[in-house]
Design an enzyme around this catalytic site. Structure first.
Site, short mmCIF file in Angstrom:
data_model
loop_
_atom_site.label_atom_id
_atom_site.label_comp_id
_atom_site.label_asym_id
_atom_site.label_seq_id
_atom_site.Cartn_x
_atom_site.Cartn_y
_atom_site.Cartn_z
N HIS B 252 36.92 40.28 29.17
CA HIS B 252 37.48 39.12 28.52
C HIS B 252 36.51 38.52 27.70
O HIS B 252 36.05 37.20 27.48
CB HIS B 252 37.80 37.92 29.63
N ASP B 318 37.23 39.82 36.12
CA ASP B 318 38.56 40.56 36.31
C ASP B 318 38.94 41.45 35.21
O ASP B 318 38.32 41.15 33.87
CB ASP B 318 39.70 39.51 36.34
N GLU B 319 39.92 42.39 35.28
CA GLU B 319 40.58 42.95 34.42
C GLU B 319 39.64 43.65 33.19
O GLU B 319 39.89 43.82 31.92
CB GLU B 319 41.44 42.17 33.58
N ASN B 320 38.51 44.36 33.86
CA ASN B 320 37.60 45.10 33.01
C ASN B 320 38.30 46.45 33.20
O ASN B 320 37.88 47.08 34.34
CB ASN B 320 36.11 44.84 33.43
N GLU B 370 38.40 41.73 41.74
CA GLU B 370 38.00 42.91 41.33
C GLU B 370 36.37 43.15 41.86
O GLU B 370 35.86 44.11 41.71
CB GLU B 370 38.00 43.05 39.80
#
Lengths: 676, 676
Positions: B252, B318-320, B370
């Site tokens: 992000h 998150d969301e890497n 995560e």
């Protein structure tokens, strides 16, 4: 005058699809020429800026794009406009010759040309270009499926250079976001001066780092940090608005003296000063014979002045009745020693000490008209506020100041807190047609300023007291003196009113919030209908004496939901006049429909009141209106003679000012009908 | 369960004038005993504080006084409560044993005793006392002429210590005043953690003095100064609310890398990073192999940590997806050198570098789930967010984290941006009845947090996305696990919803603003009626792909005025079920009334559309509803057979998700009727 306006319109509309009368421009521009054609707006609409503008035009153009976006729902691809000639092929081209400066006597003119495939804005500076963007937004038209601009050429420039709004943040503190949305609204109607009344008996609202006691002891924690002040000034500057701060001295001093009682004029040092909780004129006054007073003010100015880049500083100076001065032998002695005969002389002495303190920071002193005494410096700007309510002719001091060689600004006639009709404000001209002033004297009249005193105004109701009425005042200060048609003004003001919601102005939506609270979460339609014929008591007759409500009272009452120019009253008055001119069946029907509505509203309000204590105070007035409505239906339908004693009794009940702090705005028309 | 609740109510109400079912308490307290009597409120009502509380109780009690004032219109004489034992004879006595600390695991309990002439609040600290004041406001009752409190004894304490709301200010910046009013609303429903998501691909929102490039280049000018951050934290603290900042790394990262591209993971240094304007998951990721990355983060933490006195710091995580890491040979080499097999290992390596940077400032690291990898420190707090939408069982990671020895907070099931029914959120328990966790494991589940992601949420619509639904989540986190009756929850939530307006929450009033814009300043009733059966598309199906709307799109569409739990749909569903159970004339009449309303609404919308382009996208759906309504009236009145192919065709049109970003919330009930 109406005739002249109609002629003016008629001259240009022959070939146009959209007629001038359909345009909701406010303030009305100096010159507009509509042609037959349209500029269609689509998703690819873009803006390009050229010339040498101040960077405020980039934020201004981006804001314009987002507002047009929000209205049309097209959601343009262009995001942020951030540099010169970013999109050379854009449909909307803005050219500014030079960078604008925030201040008076700037060239704010612009030319706006809407062609079928191109829109050109040319302006001396970004200040004029921002005005042009507001005009362009007001030009927006639509059919059933799309929005467009009619082709036109507009050239425009303001009549007066000082087009102001004052907000009193002392009586009721107004948070930064409230001020910012009002700055947006000011810019939308081309106002350019925000006068920030920062101190008064009821609170000291600006952080002074050297004197934290001022806010620690005299603000109830409700004040602006210097960072916040800067952010408001910056926000205003981005919208072309000059901010003029006011530190009101030597009177209106309860708050400052709560922090520094030793600088007060009271003889008995043990008499404590306190933050004032009521409304009115109070005695606490700075001691002009005490050198410490000047040291404190000098300290304050040293911090306040640099926060405001503009060249003007308002020191108040109003409503000092001098009672504490009269009662203090030390001050009497000081007067004698300095050969100051009257308290006016003493106040002039005081004020003149402030001139160099402000001059040091490059500021010109401004004060309310009381500062205009024979020895007052001609460099001071005189703020005219007194008028008929104070036993003086309207606008008396503005002409006097101009004759005396002072620059001056008119606020008498623009007092928003008086709850008068917008018509009164609109027709109040800083230089009336019959003025006998010379050209030179007229040039000293800088313009005018709407004043929003907040004794009875909270952050929740502020917007509804200022707007939309101030748009009409803005027109008086911007447009040609001949633009005075009331019907046209009302139509355009109503359209402007609705568009102010786009900027976050809460005047429409917060009315419903107050009514929901009064209704105790029941259906608010009856309350809303009744509010449309009620107006808050006028000219200081609400909270008379100033002690019924305190500054911390939340003001969530019916009167706080009502506004001047009650909309149904306006319509009922027209219907009454029509009926009295011609008692045909259509005119009868129209009147009777009003009466039937009010009878039904009263029934609904009674029902609502079963579960809503705050509805109770409204019921007597609603009942009176319902009762006279029943009688008038009978009269109009010829079932009963009018003008009976019963009718007059009912009529007088409708003239009551004893219920819920409101009056029936239909009373005068009811009286006409009863006496017919 | 309903049965149990009813029994619970029934056990206590025999002697009470007001019944428990009439009380609109939310969250419902642990214990309440109503007795037969009332405390009458009058203008002389006063508050007194005793004990050793933190000074926040004075502002809290003063705010309470003003809110009660505003509701009742009594306008109490007491102004500001500012010291201990200021008014010993006051009717409301607040005693706090000690000063409360902002943080987890504080004693937030209180006891509230309402007697006929006295109200006593006793609490371990001011934190519990503030909760008691909110409960007392919720106890307010009225008859036709006055407000009163029913006599009662309430003792109360929360089930979970972490009762949070996250607001994403990166996707759409949310100004300070928007946050403050939401903090007021949080306090009103006893939430105590504000999680501030300060950075993301779409913007860097916090001033870092050492690195002004972050806001100069990556915020579009929309960020909080450190002064503003402090003012929000102070405001939260005065309301007993802990603020947890989030700086989301290493993914992000589009915004931070717009300012510092040299710390990105892209191999081609000439590939510029840009502030992201769309919604979705993006590749820009910090380079964990670059020492400068850690220096930058250390600098940032050194400035951010002192602004937040709380003990928790959220680093996102998150969301890497690691795509840029995979593509970068230098990073691959770094992985090998440090024996990091997977990108998860690399991210753990990265995260572990941050632990001491935060510990230095006394902060415990928190991250999205995560970060929970095998080598992650057990000191970290795991924020559980994945669930069925991510292909995992609901609440999977919260139980896993507790088993793994981590403290954890549940957000899966509380995602407000999914536009799901409040019922789903309400029944989502951090520790469900069927949980097999041990007592020790359960103790690690700190609570839950509603998350307000703002890809499609502007400051004008934020409140309507959060409220009133979050009040139901607050109840889940505060009240007994057994409080699960949906009908009761809906009733109490609706009462709470209306009361939130008192705090400035805009969820009701801003709906009308959007509808007025869509209507082009025409009467909005038809739009409002239709909005009451429409809901925004759910679970990321609006703006699918993330590129239809940009972050700067104003979002002034019909879908933005609609909300989950469309109110008329709720009522229509009940009417349908009643009818299908019993086709008597009353149930028929009720259904037919809905259909007639929708037929009329469609006519009005068509009329409205003649002068309102933004109404056009709504018309196909409104037409479908009108058409099936006509058919169903005929069917119900036995004039025509149902279940024809035409009916099914019409029904499927009512299932369309292709119009105006909304769906008809009555579709399921229509289907039941068609297939009946």
């Amino acid at each position: 005058m109406k005739y002249i306006i109609i002629l003016l319109f008629a001259a240009f509309v022959s070939n146009a699809q959209v007629k001038k009368e359909q345009l909701n421009l406010m303030p009305w521009p100096q010159n507009i020429n509509l042609t037959a054609g349209n500029f269609a707006i689509n998703k690819n609409f873009k803006i390009n800026v050229t010339g040498n503008p101040n960077s405020r035009i980039f934020a201004g153009a981006t804001n314009f794009l987002r507002r047009l976006d929000g209205r049309t729902g097209l959601f343009f691809g262009q995001g942020f406009i951030s540099k010169i000639n970013q999109t050379p092929t854009a449909e909307l081209q803005i050219n500014c010759v030079q960078a604008g400066n925030i201040g008076l006597n700037q060239d704010e003119s612009y030319k706006l040309e809407i062609q079928e495939n191109k829109i050109l804005i040319t302006a001396a500076s970004d200040l004029g270009a921002l005005h042009a963007l507001e005009t362009l937004l007001q030009m927006l038209q639509n059919d059933s499926s799309k929005y467009y601009f009619p082709t036109a050429t507009i050239s425009d420039t303001p009549r007066f250079t000082w087009r102001g709004l004052m907000i009193d943040v002392a009586r009721h503190f107004q948070p930064v976001d409230v001020l910012k949305r009002n700055l947006d609204a000011m810019a939308a109607v081309k106002l350019n001066v925000f006068h920030w009344h920062l101190t008064d008996d009821q609170g000291w609202r600006i952080q002074i780092k050297k004197h934290p006691k001022l806010t620690d002891l005299a603000s109830d924690g409700l004040f602006y940090t210097q960072e916040e002040i800067k952010s408001v000034v910056k926000y205003a500057g981005e919208r072309g608005i000059l901010v003029v701060p006011e530190i009101d001295v030597p009177g209106h001093a309860s708050a400052i003296l709560t922090a520094y009682p030793e600088m007060g004029s009271r003889t008995n040092a043990s008499t404590l000063y306190e933050i004032e909780r009521n409304a009115g004129i109070f005695n606490p006054t700075l001691d002009p014979s005490n050198p410490k007073t000047y040291q404190l003010l000098s300290d304050i100015f040293d911090e306040v002045c640099p926060l405001f880049p503009g060249a003007y500083f308002h020191i108040g100076g109003d409503e000092n009745e001098g009672k504490d001065w009269d009662a203090n032998p030390k001050i009497q002695k000081f007067k004698k020693k300095n050969k100051l005969e009257t308290n006016h002389d003493l106040q002039t002495y005081f004020t003149m000490q402030l001139v160099p303190m402000l001059k040091k920071h490059g500021k010109q002193l401004m004060g309310w008209e009381e500062i205009m005494t024979k020895d007052m410096s001609k460099q001071a700007i005189i703020h005219s506020w007194k008028g008929p309510n104070e036993g003086l002719p309207a606008g008396h001091s503005v002409a006097a100041a101009a004759k005396n060689g002072y620059q001056t600004v008119l606020s008498n006639g623009y007092y928003l807190d008086l709850m008068q009709s917008v018509n009164d404000h609109y027709l109040n001209d800083p230089i009336p047609h019959n003025s006998t002033l010379t050209t030179e004297e007229r040039a000293r009249i800088l313009g005018g300023e709407a004043t929003m005193w907040t004794e009875l105004v909270t952050p929740a109701t502020l917007d509804s007291r200022i707007w939309p009425r101030t748009a009409a005042i803005a027109e008086r200060l911007w447009s040609s003196q001949d633009i005075v048609d009331l019907e046209s003004m009302h139509n355009r003001m109503n359209a402007t009113s609705y568009r102010l919601e786009e900027l976050g102005i809460t005047h429409i939506k917060n009315k419903d919030v107050i009514l929901r609270n009064i209704s105790n979460n029941q259906e608010i339609k009856a309350l809303a209908d009744f509010s449309n014929v009620c107006e808050p008591l006028k000219i200081y007759s609400r909270n008379a004496g100033g002690t019924e409500y305190q500054m911390y009272s939340p003001l969530t009452l019916f009167a706080d939901a009502c506004t001047p120019d009650a909309i149904d009253a306006h319509n009922f008055n027209k219907a009454t006049d029509n009926y009295l001119k011609n008692k045909n069946s259509e005119n009868k029907r129209e009147l009777v429909a009003f009466f039937q509505k009010w009878i039904a509203t009263n029934k609904d309000l009674v029902q609502l009141g079963l579960n809503a204590p705050l509805v109770q105070p409204i019921l007597p007035l609603s009942k009176s209106l319902s009762e006279i409505s029943q009688q008038l239906i009978a009269t109009i339908e010829n079932k009963q003679a009018s003008n009976s004693s019963k009718m007059n009794e009912l009529l007088e009940k409708c003239n009551s000012k004893n219920h819920a702090d409101v009056e029936l705005a239909v009373y005068k028309s009811l009286k006409k009908l009863v006496n017919n």
